[in-house]
Write a protein that holds these residues in place. Structure first.
Motif, PDB file in Angstrom:
ATOM      1  N   VAL A  54      45.412  48.524  35.699  1.00  0.00           N
ATOM      2  CA  VAL A  54      46.402  48.924  34.765  1.00  0.00           C
ATOM      3  C   VAL A  54      47.590  48.150  35.111  1.00  0.00           C
ATOM      4  N   PHE A  55      48.093  48.307  36.314  1.00  0.00           N
ATOM      5  CA  PHE A  55      49.466  47.680  36.842  1.00  0.00           C
ATOM      6  C   PHE A  55      49.333  46.292  37.004  1.00  0.00           C
ATOM      7  N   TYR A  56      48.339  45.755  37.278  1.00  0.00           N
ATOM      8  CA  TYR A  56      48.601  44.373  37.761  1.00  0.00           C
ATOM      9  C   TYR A  56      47.582  43.390  36.840  1.00  0.00           C
ATOM     10  N   SER A  57      46.310  43.619  36.872  1.00  0.00           N
ATOM     11  CA  SER A  57      45.495  42.571  36.277  1.00  0.00           C
ATOM     12  C   SER A  57      45.717  42.875  34.681  1.00  0.00           C
ATOM     13  N   HIS A  58      45.671  43.898  34.059  1.00  0.00           N
ATOM     14  CA  HIS A  58      45.748  43.934  32.610  1.00  0.00           C
ATOM     15  C   HIS A  58      46.866  44.728  32.183  1.00  0.00           C
ATOM     16  N   ARG A  59      48.033  44.607  32.694  1.00  0.00           N
ATOM     17  CA  ARG A  59      49.235  45.234  32.298  1.00  0.00           C
ATOM     18  C   ARG A  59      49.639  45.357  31.233  1.00  0.00           C
ATOM     19  N   HIS A  60      49.328  44.422  30.261  1.00  0.00           N
ATOM     20  CA  HIS A  60      49.694  44.398  28.786  1.00  0.00           C
ATOM     21  C   HIS A  60      48.580  45.286  27.806  1.00  0.00           C
ATOM     22  N   ASN A  61      47.685  45.477  28.357  1.00  0.00           N
ATOM     23  CA  ASN A  61      46.666  46.138  27.436  1.00  0.00           C
ATOM     24  C   ASN A  61      46.017  47.332  28.154  1.00  0.00           C
ATOM     25  N   LEU A  62      46.428  48.647  27.792  1.00  0.00           N
ATOM     26  CA  LEU A  62      46.168  49.924  28.398  1.00  0.00           C
ATOM     27  C   LEU A  62      44.608  49.997  28.609  1.00  0.00           C
ATOM     28  N   TRP A  63      43.867  49.890  27.576  1.00  0.00           N
ATOM     29  CA  TRP A  63      42.712  50.082  27.088  1.00  0.00           C
ATOM     30  C   TRP A  63      41.878  49.076  27.947  1.00  0.00           C
ATOM     31  N   ALA A  64      42.303  47.956  28.019  1.00  0.00           N
ATOM     32  CA  ALA A  64      41.733  46.918  28.926  1.00  0.00           C
ATOM     33  C   ALA A  64      41.653  47.207  30.401  1.00  0.00           C
ATOM     34  N   GLY A  65      42.973  47.787  30.845  1.00  0.00           N
ATOM     35  CA  GLY A  65      43.082  47.966  32.042  1.00  0.00           C
ATOM     36  C   GLY A  65      42.075  49.317  32.538  1.00  0.00           C
ATOM     37  N   LEU A  66      42.005  50.159  31.728  1.00  0.00           N
ATOM     38  CA  LEU A  66      41.204  51.335  32.032  1.00  0.00           C
ATOM     39  C   LEU A  66      39.776  50.954  32.286  1.00  0.00           C
ATOM     40  N   PHE A  67      39.196  50.339  31.214  1.00  0.00           N
ATOM     41  CA  PHE A  67      37.993  49.590  30.997  1.00  0.00           C
ATOM     42  C   PHE A  67      37.788  48.920  32.277  1.00  0.00           C
ATOM     43  N   MET A  68      38.338  47.973  32.677  1.00  0.00           N
ATOM     44  CA  MET A  68      38.183  47.257  33.774  1.00  0.00           C
ATOM     45  C   MET A  68      38.292  47.719  35.226  1.00  0.00           C
ATOM     46  N   GLY A  69      39.438  48.598  35.216  1.00  0.00           N
ATOM     47  CA  GLY A  69      39.537  49.463  36.389  1.00  0.00           C
ATOM     48  C   GLY A  69      38.566  50.257  36.674  1.00  0.00           C
ATOM     49  N   PHE A  70      37.656  51.088  35.980  1.00  0.00           N
ATOM     50  CA  PHE A  70      36.627  51.639  36.276  1.00  0.00           C
ATOM     51  C   PHE A  70      35.315  50.763  36.866  1.00  0.00           C
ATOM     52  N   PHE A  71      35.162  49.594  36.164  1.00  0.00           N
ATOM     53  CA  PHE A  71      34.556  48.304  36.857  1.00  0.00           C
ATOM     54  C   PHE A  71      34.779  48.097  38.138  1.00  0.00           C
ATOM     55  N   TYR A  72      36.076  47.726  38.321  1.00  0.00           N
ATOM     56  CA  TYR A  72      36.624  47.343  39.635  1.00  0.00           C
ATOM     57  C   TYR A  72      36.119  48.426  40.821  1.00  0.00           C
ATOM     58  N   GLY A  73      36.514  49.568  40.380  1.00  0.00           N
ATOM     59  CA  GLY A  73      36.145  50.780  41.404  1.00  0.00           C
ATOM     60  C   GLY A  73      34.615  50.835  41.507  1.00  0.00           C
ATOM     61  N   SER A  74      33.752  50.814  40.636  1.00  0.00           N
ATOM     62  CA  SER A  74      32.384  50.944  40.618  1.00  0.00           C
ATOM     63  C   SER A  74      31.796  49.815  41.451  1.00  0.00           C
ATOM     64  N   ALA A  75      32.255  48.658  41.148  1.00  0.00           N
ATOM     65  CA  ALA A  75      31.628  47.628  41.858  1.00  0.00           C
ATOM     66  C   ALA A  75      32.037  47.776  43.155  1.00  0.00           C
ATOM     67  N   ALA A  76      33.364  48.135  43.678  1.00  0.00           N
ATOM     68  CA  ALA A  76      33.590  48.268  45.043  1.00  0.00           C
ATOM     69  C   ALA A  76      32.667  49.362  45.930  1.00  0.00           C
ATOM     70  N   ILE A  77      32.471  50.355  45.208  1.00  0.00           N
ATOM     71  CA  ILE A  77      31.681  51.381  45.472  1.00  0.00           C
ATOM     72  C   ILE A  77      30.378  51.057  45.977  1.00  0.00           C
TER      73      ILE A  77
END
Length: 101
Positions: free
Chosen positions: A52-75
């Motif tokens: 939300v704050f770095y990768s997709h800071r200009h699009n909240l929905w894209a930031g939320l969507f991709m943020g869950f993927f980042y966290g899940s992929a890391a786990i």
């Protein structure tokens, strides 16, 4: 009817975000007394914040969507790596199992 947001995957998404989340999560585990049950939630939170704050800071929905993927992929990556290392250390991959008693 609203359309889904267009999400562009870049170098950050593909190569850097997941390892950075794994490393930061491991550093937090070392320096702060966090119970093991909260570590996946921490990784998801870090993924959301980075997205939300770095990768997709200009699009909240894209930031939320991709943020869950980042966290899940890391786990999942950490869990898979840990399981593989433990199996290798225990030698469970080298032994043939008996099928008959």
């Amino acid at each position: 009817m609203t359309e889904f947001p267009v999400i562009h995957t870049n170098f950050w998404d593909a190569v850097l975000a997941v390892p950075v989340i794994i490393i930061v999560t491991q550093l937090i585990k070392i320096f702060l007394p966090i119970p093991r049950a909260y570590i996946p939630a921490l990784a998801s939170f870090l993924g959301l914040m980075m997205s939300v704050f770095y990768s997709h800071r200009h699009n909240l929905w894209a930031g939320l969507f991709m943020g869950f993927f980042y966290g899940s992929a890391a786990i999942g990556s950490y869990s898979s790596l840990k399981t593989s290392i433990l199996a290798y250390r225990n030698g469970s991959g080298n032994k043939k199992k008996k099928t008959h008693p």
